[in-house]
Write a protein that holds these residues in place. Structure first.
Motif, PDB file in Angstrom:
ATOM      1  N   PHE A  15       0.830  -1.200   0.000  1.00 14.42           N
ATOM      2  CA  PHE A  15       0.000   0.000   0.000  1.00 14.42           C
ATOM      3  C   PHE A  15       0.871   1.260   0.000  1.00 14.42           C
ATOM      4  N   ASP A  16       1.887   1.299   0.856  1.00 13.14           N
ATOM      5  CA  ASP A  16       2.768   2.472   0.916  1.00 13.14           C
ATOM      6  C   ASP A  16       3.461   2.695  -0.423  1.00 13.14           C
ATOM      7  N   ASP A  17       3.831   1.607  -1.089  1.00 16.40           N
ATOM      8  CA  ASP A  17       4.469   1.720  -2.396  1.00 16.40           C
ATOM      9  C   ASP A  17       3.495   2.289  -3.419  1.00 16.40           C
ATOM     10  N   VAL A  18       2.247   1.832  -3.377  1.00 17.96           N
ATOM     11  CA  VAL A  18       1.228   2.337  -4.302  1.00 17.96           C
ATOM     12  C   VAL A  18       1.024   3.832  -4.105  1.00 17.96           C
ATOM     13  N   LEU A  19       0.919   4.275  -2.843  1.00 14.88           N
ATOM     14  CA  LEU A  19       0.678   5.689  -2.587  1.00 14.88           C
ATOM     15  C   LEU A  19       1.880   6.573  -2.910  1.00 14.88           C
ATOM     16  N   SER A  20       3.040   5.971  -3.106  1.00 15.46           N
ATOM     17  CA  SER A  20       4.178   6.766  -3.568  1.00 15.46           C
ATOM     18  C   SER A  20       4.014   7.141  -5.041  1.00 15.46           C
ATOM     19  N   ARG A  21       3.116   6.433  -5.741  1.00 12.56           N
ATOM     20  CA  ARG A  21       2.871   6.699  -7.165  1.00 12.56           C
ATOM     21  C   ARG A  21       1.496   7.299  -7.435  1.00 12.56           C
ATOM     22  N   VAL A  22       0.533   6.970  -6.581  1.00 12.21           N
ATOM     23  CA  VAL A  22      -0.846   7.441  -6.779  1.00 12.21           C
ATOM     24  C   VAL A  22      -1.253   8.257  -5.552  1.00 12.21           C
ATOM     25  N   SER A  23      -1.398   9.545  -5.723  1.00 17.54           N
ATOM     26  CA  SER A  23      -1.717  10.415  -4.594  1.00 17.54           C
ATOM     27  C   SER A  23      -3.226  10.516  -4.391  1.00 17.54           C
ATOM     28  N   PRO A  24      -3.690  10.537  -3.136  1.00 20.22           N
ATOM     29  CA  PRO A  24      -5.118  10.739  -2.869  1.00 20.22           C
ATOM     30  C   PRO A  24      -5.572  12.088  -3.438  1.00 20.22           C
ATOM     31  N   PRO A  25      -6.860  12.194  -3.778  1.00 12.90           N
ATOM     32  CA  PRO A  25      -7.916  11.212  -3.541  1.00 12.90           C
ATOM     33  C   PRO A  25      -7.813  10.010  -4.491  1.00 12.90           C
ATOM     34  N   VAL A  26      -8.193   8.858  -3.947  1.00 16.18           N
ATOM     35  CA  VAL A  26      -8.137   7.622  -4.723  1.00 16.18           C
ATOM     36  C   VAL A  26      -9.450   6.865  -4.559  1.00 16.18           C
ATOM     37  N   VAL A  27      -9.607   5.851  -5.392  1.00 14.19           N
ATOM     38  CA  VAL A  27     -10.741   4.937  -5.302  1.00 14.19           C
ATOM     39  C   VAL A  27     -10.192   3.558  -4.946  1.00 14.19           C
ATOM     40  N   VAL A  28     -10.786   2.922  -3.955  1.00 12.78           N
ATOM     41  CA  VAL A  28     -10.386   1.581  -3.529  1.00 12.78           C
ATOM     42  C   VAL A  28     -11.564   0.645  -3.785  1.00 12.78           C
ATOM     43  N   LYS A  29     -11.291  -0.485  -4.445  1.00 12.11           N
ATOM     44  CA  LYS A  29     -12.360  -1.430  -4.769  1.00 12.11           C
ATOM     45  C   LYS A  29     -11.792  -2.842  -4.859  1.00 12.11           C
ATOM     46  N   PRO A  30     -12.649  -3.870  -4.805  1.00 15.18           N
ATOM     47  CA  PRO A  30     -12.163  -5.237  -5.002  1.00 15.18           C
ATOM     48  C   PRO A  30     -11.512  -5.382  -6.377  1.00 15.18           C
ATOM     49  N   ASN A  31     -10.513  -6.246  -6.465  1.00 14.56           N
ATOM     50  CA  ASN A  31      -9.830  -6.459  -7.740  1.00 14.56           C
ATOM     51  C   ASN A  31     -10.717  -7.163  -8.748  1.00 14.56           C
ATOM     52  N   GLU A  32     -11.674  -7.938  -8.279  1.00 17.09           N
ATOM     53  CA  GLU A  32     -12.593  -8.634  -9.170  1.00 17.09           C
ATOM     54  C   GLU A  32     -14.020  -8.288  -8.803  1.00 17.09           C
ATOM     55  N   GLY A  33     -14.883  -8.231  -9.831  1.00 17.85           N
ATOM     56  CA  GLY A  33     -16.301  -8.005  -9.574  1.00 17.85           C
ATOM     57  C   GLY A  33     -16.623  -6.570  -9.234  1.00 17.85           C
ATOM     58  N   THR A  34     -17.535  -6.360  -8.357  1.00 19.24           N
ATOM     59  CA  THR A  34     -18.080  -5.138  -7.741  1.00 19.24           C
ATOM     60  C   THR A  34     -19.474  -4.789  -8.252  1.00 19.24           C
ATOM     61  N   SER A  35     -19.658  -4.552  -9.589  1.00 15.09           N
ATOM     62  CA  SER A  35     -20.947  -4.062 -10.101  1.00 15.09           C
ATOM     63  C   SER A  35     -21.369  -2.802  -9.353  1.00 15.09           C
ATOM     64  N   GLY A  36     -20.386  -1.993  -8.996  1.00 10.39           N
ATOM     65  CA  GLY A  36     -20.668  -0.751  -8.282  1.00 10.39           C
ATOM     66  C   GLY A  36     -20.675  -0.897  -6.780  1.00 10.39           C
ATOM     67  N   ALA A  37     -20.578  -2.133  -6.268  1.00  4.39           N
ATOM     68  CA  ALA A  37     -20.606  -2.355  -4.816  1.00  4.39           C
ATOM     69  C   ALA A  37     -19.191  -2.326  -4.250  1.00  4.39           C
ATOM     70  N   ASP A  38     -19.088  -1.965  -2.974  1.00  2.00           N
ATOM     71  CA  ASP A  38     -17.807  -1.957  -2.257  1.00  2.00           C
ATOM     72  C   ASP A  38     -16.765  -1.055  -2.928  1.00  2.00           C
ATOM     73  N   VAL A  39     -17.218   0.045  -3.487  1.00  2.22           N
ATOM     74  CA  VAL A  39     -16.316   1.022  -4.095  1.00  2.22           C
ATOM     75  C   VAL A  39     -16.211   2.207  -3.139  1.00  2.22           C
ATOM     76  N   HIS A  40     -14.987   2.529  -2.721  1.00  3.04           N
ATOM     77  CA  HIS A  40     -14.765   3.562  -1.711  1.00  3.04           C
ATOM     78  C   HIS A  40     -13.921   4.700  -2.269  1.00  3.04           C
ATOM     79  N   ARG A  41     -14.334   5.922  -1.968  1.00  5.32           N
ATOM     80  CA  ARG A  41     -13.488   7.079  -2.234  1.00  5.32           C
ATOM     81  C   ARG A  41     -12.723   7.394  -0.957  1.00  5.32           C
ATOM     82  N   ALA A  42     -11.430   7.663  -1.104  1.00  2.00           N
ATOM     83  CA  ALA A  42     -10.598   8.020   0.057  1.00  2.00           C
ATOM     84  C   ALA A  42      -9.819   9.283  -0.284  1.00  2.00           C
TER      85      ALA A  42
END
Length: 282
Positions: free
Chosen positions: A102-129
């Motif tokens: 996670f720390d490595d990811v945030l060194s490349r992608v600065s918030p605000p970000v979207v966090v979601k399951p890697n598979e599926g979702t259909s709009g569910a379990d999608v979070h803005r941070a």
């Protein structure tokens, strides 16, 4: 539950096609597995996955991190998805913890970000941070039930359209406006209240059709449903590539599209039966 599965549009549509053409029609697993054929060849639909796709191509499309990496490697504009695995898997893959990844990811992608399951979702379990603390909390929350999640940059999406392809042939295309809400994370899923603003292949642009076609080819899919977004700067990119066709919410929101959705399944059946070529195959 079985009754609901059998009542799905895909089950009814394939049943109508089979009856009209005198083909065999088997419905198993309470409606979750459907087969239509002539005794020699058949089209099988598992959930919303069509047997025209290979298992590898379908699995690649289902994995958001892998799919976006493949699309980016083929120089397609795409919203990147950075992968974070649960501790047991992350450690096995590269010896790190989920927190280190996670720390490595945030060194490349600065918030605000979207966090979601890697598979599926259909709009569910999608979070803005909006900050690292909220982003890590969302990751921890999802890594309980999910083996992996993705972190994506927040994109100011103003429009989204879906191209449904059979080979290189568009069989359906429709554009959507987001569901009403507070605007913090627009949802373009029809099940969550998004609305259709236009539909019909002729309504789409050559740019959209070309990008959708290139995305399908990149992932090696025979059938695909590609979601393209337009951001507030007018840039178009691939948001997601689906290896299955689901018209359930489309035909409810737009009954006039039902005949075209039935025709799409019938065209896929003809490919499976060897009665029409798959445009762009190979």
């Amino acid at each position: 539950m079985a009754t609901a599965a059998r009542d799905r549009f895909v089950v009814r549509a394939l049943g109508e096609i089979a009856a009209r053409r005198g083909l065999g029609h088997d419905v198993e697993a309470g409606g979750w597995l459907v087969r239509v054929g002539d005794g020699h060849r058949h089209l099988e639909v598992f959930g919303y996955q069509l047997s025209l796709n290979t298992a590898v191509a379908a699995a690649l499309a289902r994995d958001k991190a892998a799919a976006t990496a493949r699309l980016a490697a083929d120089s397609l504009p795409v919203v990147p998805a950075e992968l974070i695995l649960r501790d047991d898997r992350q450690g096995w893959v590269d010896g790190r913890t989920a927190r280190a990844a996670f720390d490595d990811v945030l060194s490349r992608v600065s918030p605000p970000v979207v966090v979601k399951p890697n598979e599926g979702t259909s709009g569910a379990d999608v979070h803005r941070a909006d900050d690292p603390v909220a982003a890590w909390a969302a990751v921890q929350d999802l890594l309980g039930p999910e083996p992996s999640v993705v972190v994506q940059p927040l994109v100011a999406v103003v429009a989204e359209e879906r191209w449904v392809l059979l080979g290189d042939e568009p069989v359906l295309r429709y554009a959507k406006a987001p569901a009403p809400g507070d605007g913090s994370l627009p949802m373009f899923n029809l099940a969550l209240g998004a609305t259709i603003t236009s539909w019909g292949v002729d309504e789409g642009t050559d740019e959209g059709r070309d990008l959708a076609t290139r995305a399908r080819r990149s992932l090696g899919l025979a059938v695909a449903a590609i979601d393209l977004l337009t951001d507030d700067a007018g840039r178009v990119a691939v948001m997601e590539v689906n290896s299955g066709w689901s018209f359930e919410h489309l035909v409810r929101a737009l009954p006039a599209a039902r005949p075209d959705a039935v025709t799409a399944y019938e065209a896929a059946l003809d490919v499976a039966l060897g009665r029409r070529p798959l445009e762009g195959a190979g």
